[in-house]
Motif scaffolding. Structure first.
Motif, PDB file in Angstrom:
ATOM      1  N   GLY A  99     -10.440  -0.382   1.234  1.00  0.00           N
ATOM      2  CA  GLY A  99     -10.052  -1.899   1.814  1.00  0.00           C
ATOM      3  C   GLY A  99      -9.191  -2.685   1.111  1.00  0.00           C
ATOM      4  O   GLY A  99      -9.031  -2.335  -0.182  1.00  0.00           O
ATOM      5  N   MET A 100      -8.369  -3.348   1.907  1.00  0.00           N
ATOM      6  CA  MET A 100      -7.587  -4.243   1.045  1.00  0.00           C
ATOM      7  C   MET A 100      -7.600  -5.658   1.704  1.00  0.00           C
ATOM      8  O   MET A 100      -7.247  -5.907   2.857  1.00  0.00           O
ATOM      9  N   ARG A 101      -8.247  -6.513   0.745  1.00  0.00           N
ATOM     10  CA  ARG A 101      -8.507  -7.724   1.119  1.00  0.00           C
ATOM     11  C   ARG A 101      -7.456  -8.741   1.697  1.00  0.00           C
ATOM     12  O   ARG A 101      -7.570  -9.454   2.510  1.00  0.00           O
ATOM     13  N   THR A 102      -6.184  -8.799   0.862  1.00  0.00           N
ATOM     14  CA  THR A 102      -5.150  -9.358   1.158  1.00  0.00           C
ATOM     15  C   THR A 102      -3.958  -8.612   1.365  1.00  0.00           C
ATOM     16  O   THR A 102      -3.180  -8.452   0.414  1.00  0.00           O
ATOM     17  N   PRO A 103      -3.738  -7.880   2.296  1.00  0.00           N
ATOM     18  CA  PRO A 103      -2.371  -6.914   2.571  1.00  0.00           C
ATOM     19  C   PRO A 103      -1.174  -7.731   2.277  1.00  0.00           C
ATOM     20  O   PRO A 103      -1.175  -9.254   2.809  1.00  0.00           O
ATOM     21  N   VAL A 189       5.222   5.620   4.788  1.00  0.00           N
ATOM     22  CA  VAL A 189       4.599   5.327   5.911  1.00  0.00           C
ATOM     23  C   VAL A 189       3.489   4.636   5.751  1.00  0.00           C
ATOM     24  O   VAL A 189       2.959   3.483   6.449  1.00  0.00           O
ATOM     25  N   ARG A 190       2.564   4.777   4.475  1.00  0.00           N
ATOM     26  CA  ARG A 190       1.578   3.838   4.492  1.00  0.00           C
ATOM     27  C   ARG A 190       1.782   2.397   4.169  1.00  0.00           C
ATOM     28  O   ARG A 190       1.045   1.659   4.628  1.00  0.00           O
ATOM     29  N   ARG A 191       2.727   2.426   3.351  1.00  0.00           N
ATOM     30  CA  ARG A 191       3.229   1.041   2.914  1.00  0.00           C
ATOM     31  C   ARG A 191       3.750   0.187   4.092  1.00  0.00           C
ATOM     32  O   ARG A 191       3.564  -0.907   4.437  1.00  0.00           O
ATOM     33  N   GLY A 192       4.344   1.198   5.048  1.00  0.00           N
ATOM     34  CA  GLY A 192       4.974   0.558   6.296  1.00  0.00           C
ATOM     35  C   GLY A 192       3.787   0.003   7.360  1.00  0.00           C
ATOM     36  O   GLY A 192       3.927  -0.811   7.776  1.00  0.00           O
ATOM     37  N   LEU A 193       2.557   0.767   7.351  1.00  0.00           N
ATOM     38  CA  LEU A 193       1.572   0.404   8.449  1.00  0.00           C
ATOM     39  C   LEU A 193       1.161  -0.777   7.596  1.00  0.00           C
ATOM     40  O   LEU A 193       0.631  -1.593   8.540  1.00  0.00           O
ATOM     41  N   ILE A 194       0.857  -0.856   6.326  1.00  0.00           N
ATOM     42  CA  ILE A 194       0.348  -2.229   5.725  1.00  0.00           C
ATOM     43  C   ILE A 194       0.894  -3.281   6.150  1.00  0.00           C
ATOM     44  O   ILE A 194       0.863  -4.320   6.757  1.00  0.00           O
ATOM     45  N   GLU A 210     -10.563   7.693   3.047  1.00  0.00           N
ATOM     46  CA  GLU A 210      -9.648   8.695   2.833  1.00  0.00           C
ATOM     47  C   GLU A 210     -10.185   9.651   1.938  1.00  0.00           C
ATOM     48  O   GLU A 210     -11.189   9.161   1.293  1.00  0.00           O
ATOM     49  N   ARG A 211      -9.720  10.914   1.570  1.00  0.00           N
ATOM     50  CA  ARG A 211     -10.161  11.625   0.666  1.00  0.00           C
ATOM     51  C   ARG A 211      -9.097  12.435  -0.052  1.00  0.00           C
ATOM     52  O   ARG A 211      -8.088  12.263   0.248  1.00  0.00           O
ATOM     53  N   GLY A 212      -9.292  13.207  -1.097  1.00  0.00           N
ATOM     54  CA  GLY A 212      -8.435  13.913  -1.983  1.00  0.00           C
ATOM     55  C   GLY A 212      -6.947  13.257  -2.013  1.00  0.00           C
ATOM     56  O   GLY A 212      -6.975  11.843  -2.638  1.00  0.00           O
ATOM     57  N   ASP A 213      -5.855  13.733  -1.865  1.00  0.00           N
ATOM     58  CA  ASP A 213      -4.846  13.137  -2.410  1.00  0.00           C
ATOM     59  C   ASP A 213      -4.451  12.004  -1.429  1.00  0.00           C
ATOM     60  O   ASP A 213      -3.713  11.116  -2.146  1.00  0.00           O
ATOM     61  N   ASN A 214      -4.783  12.038  -0.292  1.00  0.00           N
ATOM     62  CA  ASN A 214      -4.568  10.663   0.571  1.00  0.00           C
ATOM     63  C   ASN A 214      -5.142   9.691  -0.095  1.00  0.00           C
ATOM     64  O   ASN A 214      -4.773   8.420   0.022  1.00  0.00           O
ATOM     65  N   LEU A 215      -6.435   9.865  -0.623  1.00  0.00           N
ATOM     66  CA  LEU A 215      -7.238   8.679  -1.124  1.00  0.00           C
ATOM     67  C   LEU A 215      -6.220   8.195  -2.402  1.00  0.00           C
ATOM     68  O   LEU A 215      -6.337   7.071  -2.721  1.00  0.00           O
ATOM     69  N   ASP A 216      -5.838   9.111  -3.467  1.00  0.00           N
ATOM     70  CA  ASP A 216      -5.139   8.711  -4.643  1.00  0.00           C
ATOM     71  C   ASP A 216      -4.129   7.939  -3.959  1.00  0.00           C
ATOM     72  O   ASP A 216      -3.559   6.834  -4.603  1.00  0.00           O
ATOM     73  N   GLY A 222      -2.506   0.136  -3.091  1.00  0.00           N
ATOM     74  CA  GLY A 222      -3.418  -1.250  -3.328  1.00  0.00           C
ATOM     75  C   GLY A 222      -4.712  -1.305  -2.828  1.00  0.00           C
ATOM     76  O   GLY A 222      -5.344  -2.493  -2.700  1.00  0.00           O
ATOM     77  N   PHE A 223      -5.330  -0.600  -2.283  1.00  0.00           N
ATOM     78  CA  PHE A 223      -6.368  -0.477  -1.915  1.00  0.00           C
ATOM     79  C   PHE A 223      -7.745  -0.303  -2.655  1.00  0.00           C
ATOM     80  O   PHE A 223      -7.151   0.168  -4.044  1.00  0.00           O
ATOM     81  N   GLU A 224      -8.960  -0.747  -2.362  1.00  0.00           N
ATOM     82  CA  GLU A 224      -9.719  -0.625  -3.305  1.00  0.00           C
ATOM     83  C   GLU A 224     -10.988   0.182  -2.675  1.00  0.00           C
ATOM     84  O   GLU A 224     -11.178   0.183  -1.479  1.00  0.00           O
TER      85      GLU A 224
END
Length: 236
Positions: A99-103, A189-194, A210-216, A222-224
């Motif tokens: 989660g990211m509380r304040t994108p 792409v992930r930062r763009g979706l944010i 997420e899991r694995g490399d995608n989680l990292d 900035g997700f927790e």
């Protein structure tokens, strides 16, 4: 005890699973502890999502479901709290809710476009399929495009698609899922979706798993971590 943020992430995900099925003409069912679908879901989607940590009731319902029809069954154990091995399930994978509380929006060279027509959706699916492989069964349908709380997004650089994903707004949070991109573009792409989430659904927290490399990669963005989940599979 689970945080309200984690519970919102789980509720959002169950809503998304139901929205996919509903758009196909076959919505699932909600109880106080479980979302489930009796007749089978599209590829990549579970037949049930646990909504609480109430283990006994959920296990009983799952046992009833799998005895109703002999086929493959997938269960998203949202709190990593169930032991479904006695029912014949095997652990498919483990992951983490994030989660990211304040994108916060960041400038990017990527141009984003929201899919609005059948032709747009076909283009999005073609790009998504490059990352996920061909799927013979229909998953994403046009009614999803008509829901203002759901956004299919495609990112472009120099006029060429580089990746995309889906946002869904429910339970006071925005779920981001189905992220796809070439390896070197994934973080972009992930930062763009944010950034798109900030624009489309201002001041709303962002969630997913997420899991694995995608989680990292998500943690770098900035997700927790909110808590673990498991997906169980019982084959026919």
């Amino acid at each position: 005890m689970a945080s309200s943020f984690l519970r919102a992430a789980i509720s959002n995900n169950a809503f998304w699973c139901d929205a996919i099925c509903k758009a196909l003409g076959s919505p699932g069912e909600f109880t106080a502890t479980l979302w489930f679908h009796r007749r089978g879901t599209p590829p990549f989607y579970p037949d049930a999502v646990t909504l609480t940590e109430t283990e006994g009731e959920q296990t009983e319902t799952i046992a009833t479901l799998i005895n109703s029809e002999k086929r493959d069954w997938a269960i998203k154990d949202s709190y990593a709290a169930l032991d479904l091995a006695p029912l014949g399930f095997k652990l498919l994978f483990e992951a983490e809710w994030i989660g990211m509380r304040t994108p916060v929006s960041a400038q990017s060279p990527t141009t984003w476009r929201r899919m609005e027509s059948a032709a747009d959706l076909a283009q999005w699916e073609a790009e998504w399929s490059k990352a996920n492989g061909p799927v013979t069964q229909k998953i994403f349908t046009e009614p999803l495009l008509n829901d203002p709380e759901i956004a299919f997004l495609l990112g472009f650089e120099h006029g060429k698609p580089i990746g995309g994903g889906i946002l869904n707004h429910h339970a006071g949070v925005v779920g981001h899922s189905n992220l796809f991109a070439e390896g070197r573009h994934r973080e972009t792409v992930r930062r763009g979706l944010i950034a798109q989430a900030v624009e489309l659904y201002p001041r709303e927290p962002l969630v997913g798993y997420e899991r694995g490399d995608n989680l990292d990669e998500a943690l770098r963005a900035g997700f927790e971590l909110l808590g673990p989940l498991r997906v169980w599979l019982k084959e026919a």
